[in-house]
Design a protein around this motif. Structure first.
Motif, PDB file in Angstrom:
ATOM      1  N   LEU A  85       0.883 -46.447 -40.507  1.00 60.48           N
ATOM      2  CA  LEU A  85       0.937 -45.223 -41.303  1.00 60.48           C
ATOM      3  C   LEU A  85       2.391 -44.822 -41.518  1.00 60.48           C
ATOM      4  N   ARG A  86       2.724 -44.508 -42.763  1.00 59.31           N
ATOM      5  CA  ARG A  86       4.055 -44.007 -43.091  1.00 59.31           C
ATOM      6  C   ARG A  86       3.902 -42.782 -43.969  1.00 59.31           C
ATOM      7  N   GLY A  87       4.644 -41.740 -43.661  1.00 60.81           N
ATOM      8  CA  GLY A  87       4.596 -40.510 -44.431  1.00 60.81           C
ATOM      9  C   GLY A  87       5.616 -40.514 -45.548  1.00 60.81           C
ATOM     10  N   LEU A  88       5.233 -39.918 -46.661  1.00 63.16           N
ATOM     11  CA  LEU A  88       6.129 -39.776 -47.804  1.00 63.16           C
ATOM     12  C   LEU A  88       6.291 -38.298 -48.119  1.00 63.16           C
ATOM     13  N   ARG A  89       7.528 -37.840 -48.130  1.00 61.54           N
ATOM     14  CA  ARG A  89       7.799 -36.444 -48.477  1.00 61.54           C
ATOM     15  C   ARG A  89       8.133 -36.301 -49.951  1.00 61.54           C
ATOM     16  N   ALA A  90       8.881 -37.264 -50.467  1.00 58.66           N
ATOM     17  CA  ALA A  90       9.366 -37.191 -51.846  1.00 58.66           C
ATOM     18  C   ALA A  90       9.496 -38.606 -52.394  1.00 58.66           C
ATOM     19  N   SER A  92      12.027 -40.100 -53.231  1.00 60.26           N
ATOM     20  CA  SER A  92      13.175 -40.783 -52.615  1.00 60.26           C
ATOM     21  C   SER A  92      12.775 -41.562 -51.363  1.00 60.26           C
ATOM     22  N   ASP A  93      11.729 -41.145 -50.665  1.00 57.57           N
ATOM     23  CA  ASP A  93      11.240 -41.877 -49.491  1.00 57.57           C
ATOM     24  C   ASP A  93      10.561 -43.183 -49.888  1.00 57.57           C
ATOM     25  N   PHE A  94       9.960 -43.199 -51.076  1.00 59.48           N
ATOM     26  CA  PHE A  94       9.095 -44.306 -51.450  1.00 59.48           C
ATOM     27  C   PHE A  94       9.828 -45.640 -51.534  1.00 59.48           C
ATOM     28  N   GLU A  95      10.985 -45.663 -52.153  1.00 58.90           N
ATOM     29  CA  GLU A  95      11.696 -46.932 -52.340  1.00 58.90           C
ATOM     30  C   GLU A  95      12.007 -47.599 -51.007  1.00 58.90           C
ATOM     31  N   PHE A  96      12.538 -46.839 -50.064  1.00 55.46           N
ATOM     32  CA  PHE A  96      12.843 -47.384 -48.740  1.00 55.46           C
ATOM     33  C   PHE A  96      11.574 -47.832 -48.027  1.00 55.46           C
ATOM     34  N   GLU A  97      10.551 -46.984 -48.030  1.00 60.09           N
ATOM     35  CA  GLU A  97       9.307 -47.290 -47.326  1.00 60.09           C
ATOM     36  C   GLU A  97       8.595 -48.502 -47.936  1.00 60.09           C
ATOM     37  N   LEU A  98       8.661 -48.636 -49.246  1.00 60.10           N
ATOM     38  CA  LEU A  98       8.044 -49.792 -49.895  1.00 60.10           C
ATOM     39  C   LEU A  98       8.747 -51.090 -49.478  1.00 60.10           C
ATOM     40  N   LEU A 107       5.924 -60.551 -42.638  1.00 57.33           N
ATOM     41  CA  LEU A 107       5.921 -60.945 -41.223  1.00 57.33           C
ATOM     42  C   LEU A 107       4.516 -60.984 -40.625  1.00 57.33           C
ATOM     43  N   ALA A 108       3.656 -60.097 -41.109  1.00 61.63           N
ATOM     44  CA  ALA A 108       2.298 -59.975 -40.557  1.00 61.63           C
ATOM     45  C   ALA A 108       1.344 -59.582 -41.690  1.00 61.63           C
ATOM     46  N   PRO A 109       0.867 -60.557 -42.460  1.00 62.24           N
ATOM     47  CA  PRO A 109       0.017 -60.242 -43.619  1.00 62.24           C
ATOM     48  C   PRO A 109      -1.282 -59.523 -43.265  1.00 62.24           C
ATOM     49  N   GLU A 110      -1.719 -59.637 -42.020  1.00 63.86           N
ATOM     50  CA  GLU A 110      -2.969 -58.989 -41.622  1.00 63.86           C
ATOM     51  C   GLU A 110      -2.802 -57.494 -41.324  1.00 63.86           C
ATOM     52  N   VAL A 111      -1.570 -57.033 -41.235  1.00 61.36           N
ATOM     53  CA  VAL A 111      -1.292 -55.619 -40.952  1.00 61.36           C
ATOM     54  C   VAL A 111      -0.935 -54.929 -42.269  1.00 61.36           C
ATOM     55  N   GLU A 112      -1.712 -53.913 -42.608  1.00 62.19           N
ATOM     56  CA  GLU A 112      -1.484 -53.169 -43.846  1.00 62.19           C
ATOM     57  C   GLU A 112      -0.628 -51.937 -43.580  1.00 62.19           C
ATOM     58  N   THR A 113       0.084 -51.496 -44.607  1.00 65.14           N
ATOM     59  CA  THR A 113       0.824 -50.240 -44.544  1.00 65.14           C
ATOM     60  C   THR A 113       0.132 -49.236 -45.438  1.00 65.14           C
ATOM     61  N   LEU A 114      -0.108 -48.044 -44.907  1.00 68.96           N
ATOM     62  CA  LEU A 114      -0.731 -46.966 -45.658  1.00 68.96           C
ATOM     63  C   LEU A 114       0.282 -45.839 -45.795  1.00 68.96           C
ATOM     64  N   PHE A 115       0.545 -45.432 -47.024  1.00 70.99           N
ATOM     65  CA  PHE A 115       1.426 -44.296 -47.274  1.00 70.99           C
ATOM     66  C   PHE A 115       0.561 -43.049 -47.413  1.00 70.99           C
ATOM     67  N   MET A 116       0.958 -41.999 -46.709  1.00 66.71           N
ATOM     68  CA  MET A 116       0.242 -40.732 -46.806  1.00 66.71           C
ATOM     69  C   MET A 116       1.254 -39.658 -47.198  1.00 66.71           C
ATOM     70  N   ALA A 117       0.928 -38.919 -48.243  1.00 65.28           N
ATOM     71  CA  ALA A 117       1.814 -37.847 -48.683  1.00 65.28           C
ATOM     72  C   ALA A 117       1.791 -36.712 -47.669  1.00 65.28           C
TER      73      ALA A 117
END
Length: 163
Positions: A85-90, A92-98, A107-117
């Motif tokens: 889980l990764r939080g997005l405030r604005a 500007s956070d998205f580019e780095f988090e993506l 590195l680990a295709p079986e692990v997903e990343t979920l962005f939550m506003a």
């Protein structure tokens, strides 16, 4: 399903806590993991940050608080979390988090990343902003859990602001 919410949490903000509470509702379980980053000098030592998180999440069932060093995806594998889980405030956070999400996926295709506003009322919060306000004597009780506000007041040799 268990989700991993990694970060430095230096300090934990109400924005972080909001994401933890919402992820518990969605996933039933969340591992809040404090990264031990040798490249950073935190304001609070690791044990104190872990304690702050435990105190702030004591009302929640399904929260596990831990720490790790190294790659986040390796820790996700060790704790059986298939989602980071990764939080997005604005925006500007998205580019780095993506970029981090794509790296983790390589590195680990079986692990997903979920962005939550982040909820709108917390979208201005960052640990850096909170520390800056506290450093100059501002009231941070609407930004962080009460125990963290007290710790910040002690850190910057300020009297604890009233609620």
């Amino acid at each position: 399903m268990k989700v991993l919410y990694p970060g430095s949490f230096d300090p934990l903000t109400l924005g972080h806590l909001d994401l933890i509470e919402r992820s518990v509702r969605l996933f039933g379980g969340v591992v809040v993991a404090v990264l031990q980053n040798p490249g950073k000098t935190p304001s609070f030592p690791l044990d104190q940050r872990l304690g702050q998180i435990r105190l702030a999440t004591a009302h929640l069932r399904g929260v596990e608080v831990s720490s790790f060093d190294g790659l986040t995806v390796e820790f996700a594998r060790r704790c059986d979390a298939m989602v980071i889980l990764r939080g997005l405030r604005a925006l500007s956070d998205f580019e780095f988090e993506l970029q981090i999400a794509h790296t983790n996926h390589s590195l680990a295709p079986e692990v997903e990343t979920l962005f939550m506003a982040t909820s709108a009322q917390h979208s201005f919060l960052s640990s850096s902003v909170v520390k800056e306000v506290a450093r100059f004597g501002g009231n941070v009780r609407h930004m962080v859990p009460a125990g963290v506000a007290d710790d910040l007041a002690r850190l910057f040799n300020r009297t604890t602001p009233s609620a």
